[in-house]
Write a protein that holds these residues in place. Sequence first.
Motif, PDB file in Angstrom:
ATOM      1  N   THR A 223     -53.152  17.727  36.075  1.00 36.19           N
ATOM      2  CA  THR A 223     -52.169  17.151  36.994  1.00 36.19           C
ATOM      3  C   THR A 223     -52.850  16.596  38.234  1.00 36.19           C
ATOM      4  N   SER A 224     -53.760  17.360  38.805  1.00 33.26           N
ATOM      5  CA  SER A 224     -54.446  16.926  40.016  1.00 33.26           C
ATOM      6  C   SER A 224     -55.208  15.627  39.777  1.00 33.26           C
ATOM      7  N   ARG A 225     -55.887  15.530  38.659  1.00 32.19           N
ATOM      8  CA  ARG A 225     -56.652  14.313  38.348  1.00 32.19           C
ATOM      9  C   ARG A 225     -55.713  13.128  38.111  1.00 32.19           C
ATOM     10  N   ALA A 226     -54.595  13.373  37.430  1.00 29.65           N
ATOM     11  CA  ALA A 226     -53.644  12.294  37.156  1.00 29.65           C
ATOM     12  C   ALA A 226     -53.015  11.783  38.450  1.00 29.65           C
ATOM     13  N   MET A 227     -52.645  12.695  39.347  1.00 30.81           N
ATOM     14  CA  MET A 227     -51.985  12.293  40.586  1.00 30.81           C
ATOM     15  C   MET A 227     -52.943  11.588  41.542  1.00 30.81           C
ATOM     16  N   ASN A 228     -54.239  11.797  41.347  1.00 28.19           N
ATOM     17  CA  ASN A 228     -55.223  11.096  42.170  1.00 28.19           C
ATOM     18  C   ASN A 228     -55.664   9.786  41.526  1.00 28.19           C
ATOM     19  N   GLY A 229     -55.005   9.441  40.394  1.00 31.49           N
ATOM     20  CA  GLY A 229     -55.286   8.166  39.750  1.00 31.49           C
ATOM     21  C   GLY A 229     -56.506   8.157  38.856  1.00 31.49           C
ATOM     22  N   GLU A 230     -57.022   9.333  38.497  1.00 28.21           N
ATOM     23  CA  GLU A 230     -58.229   9.400  37.684  1.00 28.21           C
ATOM     24  C   GLU A 230     -57.931   9.331  36.187  1.00 28.21           C
ATOM     25  N   LEU A 231     -56.668   9.605  35.794  1.00 31.10           N
ATOM     26  CA  LEU A 231     -56.290   9.629  34.384  1.00 31.10           C
ATOM     27  C   LEU A 231     -55.049   8.778  34.161  1.00 31.10           C
ATOM     28  N   ASP A 232     -54.915   8.218  32.962  1.00 30.37           N
ATOM     29  CA  ASP A 232     -53.684   7.536  32.594  1.00 30.37           C
ATOM     30  C   ASP A 232     -52.545   8.556  32.591  1.00 30.37           C
ATOM     31  N   PHE A 233     -51.437   8.222  33.270  1.00 28.07           N
ATOM     32  CA  PHE A 233     -50.392   9.216  33.435  1.00 28.07           C
ATOM     33  C   PHE A 233     -49.761   9.619  32.108  1.00 28.07           C
ATOM     34  N   ALA A 234     -49.403   8.645  31.267  1.00 25.63           N
ATOM     35  CA  ALA A 234     -48.726   8.962  30.009  1.00 25.63           C
ATOM     36  C   ALA A 234     -49.604   9.834  29.126  1.00 25.63           C
ATOM     37  N   GLU A 235     -50.875   9.484  29.031  1.00 24.36           N
ATOM     38  CA  GLU A 235     -51.786  10.286  28.214  1.00 24.36           C
ATOM     39  C   GLU A 235     -51.938  11.693  28.782  1.00 24.36           C
ATOM     40  N   SER A 236     -52.045  11.785  30.088  1.00 29.34           N
ATOM     41  CA  SER A 236     -52.209  13.104  30.705  1.00 29.34           C
ATOM     42  C   SER A 236     -50.954  13.949  30.525  1.00 29.34           C
ATOM     43  N   LEU A 237     -49.780  13.306  30.557  1.00 32.51           N
ATOM     44  CA  LEU A 237     -48.542  14.049  30.360  1.00 32.51           C
ATOM     45  C   LEU A 237     -48.478  14.619  28.941  1.00 32.51           C
ATOM     46  N   ARG A 238     -48.795  13.790  27.963  1.00 31.98           N
ATOM     47  CA  ARG A 238     -48.778  14.270  26.573  1.00 31.98           C
ATOM     48  C   ARG A 238     -49.755  15.436  26.388  1.00 31.98           C
ATOM     49  N   GLU A 239     -50.915  15.338  27.016  1.00 28.69           N
ATOM     50  CA  GLU A 239     -51.912  16.403  26.897  1.00 28.69           C
ATOM     51  C   GLU A 239     -51.390  17.697  27.515  1.00 28.69           C
ATOM     52  N   ARG A 240     -50.740  17.597  28.664  1.00 29.04           N
ATOM     53  CA  ARG A 240     -50.212  18.790  29.323  1.00 29.04           C
ATOM     54  C   ARG A 240     -49.038  19.383  28.547  1.00 29.04           C
ATOM     55  N   VAL A 241     -48.149  18.515  28.080  1.00 26.86           N
ATOM     56  CA  VAL A 241     -46.979  18.991  27.339  1.00 26.86           C
ATOM     57  C   VAL A 241     -47.397  19.673  26.039  1.00 26.86           C
ATOM     58  N   ALA A 242     -48.458  19.201  25.417  1.00 28.15           N
ATOM     59  CA  ALA A 242     -48.923  19.801  24.168  1.00 28.15           C
ATOM     60  C   ALA A 242     -49.249  21.285  24.333  1.00 28.15           C
ATOM     61  N   THR A 243     -49.638  21.667  25.541  1.00 25.66           N
ATOM     62  CA  THR A 243     -49.980  23.081  25.776  1.00 25.66           C
ATOM     63  C   THR A 243     -48.745  23.967  25.841  1.00 25.66           C
ATOM     64  N   LEU A 244     -47.556  23.363  25.873  1.00 27.66           N
ATOM     65  CA  LEU A 244     -46.317  24.139  25.997  1.00 27.66           C
ATOM     66  C   LEU A 244     -45.703  24.500  24.653  1.00 27.66           C
ATOM     67  N   ALA A 245     -46.314  24.056  23.566  1.00 27.82           N
ATOM     68  CA  ALA A 245     -45.756  24.299  22.231  1.00 27.82           C
ATOM     69  C   ALA A 245     -45.533  25.790  21.993  1.00 27.82           C
ATOM     70  N   GLY A 246     -44.322  26.102  21.545  1.00 28.90           N
ATOM     71  CA  GLY A 246     -43.982  27.482  21.220  1.00 28.90           C
ATOM     72  C   GLY A 246     -43.278  28.237  22.327  1.00 28.90           C
ATOM     73  N   VAL A 247     -43.230  27.689  23.543  1.00 28.16           N
ATOM     74  CA  VAL A 247     -42.552  28.354  24.659  1.00 28.16           C
ATOM     75  C   VAL A 247     -41.037  28.285  24.461  1.00 28.16           C
ATOM     76  N   SER A 248     -40.352  29.374  24.727  1.00 25.29           N
ATOM     77  CA  SER A 248     -38.898  29.421  24.576  1.00 25.29           C
ATOM     78  C   SER A 248     -38.214  28.458  25.539  1.00 25.29           C
ATOM     79  N   ALA A 249     -37.156  27.799  25.059  1.00 25.90           N
ATOM     80  CA  ALA A 249     -36.402  26.872  25.901  1.00 25.90           C
ATOM     81  C   ALA A 249     -35.723  27.572  27.070  1.00 25.90           C
ATOM     82  N   SER A 250     -35.647  28.894  27.025  1.00 24.56           N
ATOM     83  CA  SER A 250     -35.065  29.641  28.154  1.00 24.56           C
ATOM     84  C   SER A 250     -35.920  29.496  29.407  1.00 24.56           C
ATOM     85  N   VAL A 251     -37.136  28.974  29.260  1.00 26.81           N
ATOM     86  CA  VAL A 251     -38.026  28.796  30.407  1.00 26.81           C
ATOM     87  C   VAL A 251     -37.440  27.831  31.428  1.00 26.81           C
TER      88      VAL A 251
END
Length: 231
Positions: free
Chosen positions: A55-83
Amino acid sequence: MSSTHRLDEPGALLLFASGAPGLVVTDVDSTLISQEVIEELAEAAGTRQRVAEITSRAMNGELDFAESLRERVATLAGVSASVFADVLASITPTPGARELIDAVHAAGGRFGVVSGGFEEVVAPLAASLGIDYYAANRLEVVDGALTGRVLGRIVTSQVKVECLRQWASSLGVPMERTVAIGDGANDIPMMNEAGVGIAFCAKPAVREQVAVQLNVPDLSLAIAPLGLSLA
């Protein structure tokens, strides 16, 4: 860039010499609220540190936002929707956020938010604050758990610009009477498009490109320079 104009310094100049803005649009994470929602979601997945670094790198313009979002969201797989309910209960509006929203409404204007975060949190947040418009991403949920994928369009910097334009057009508000406020690199195009763009406690790369800045975490400090007043 022209000389920096800081709204948190004594004698801040009036940004709207006549009238008041007809539309104010802000980013959500680290602007309208104090948290980064995806980092709060990542806490439940045990991936907070990794996600925060991306997130820090994306917000500083170092990473493509869409790609960085997909990468971050991928780490959430399996988390309960109650979150979502847990995160919504934990987030806090930035100091002065409610006052700024109320001041815009008191002057007859409208308030919108555009977020690289998630509709599951942004929609109820917007309702609770009396926000008129919102745009955010949606997370895929299957059998009560996050899949690690985003549904539909991703709210990129260009989508933020499009929302600003569309909402202004629907209200009959000329662009010179719009305000955009954000902290990240993906907010820069929106801030440049608006009549007034304000970098709020922004990342270094953003401060280098946006002249009007509010570097104290209190959105109410923008009220008077925008020609607004507390109700």
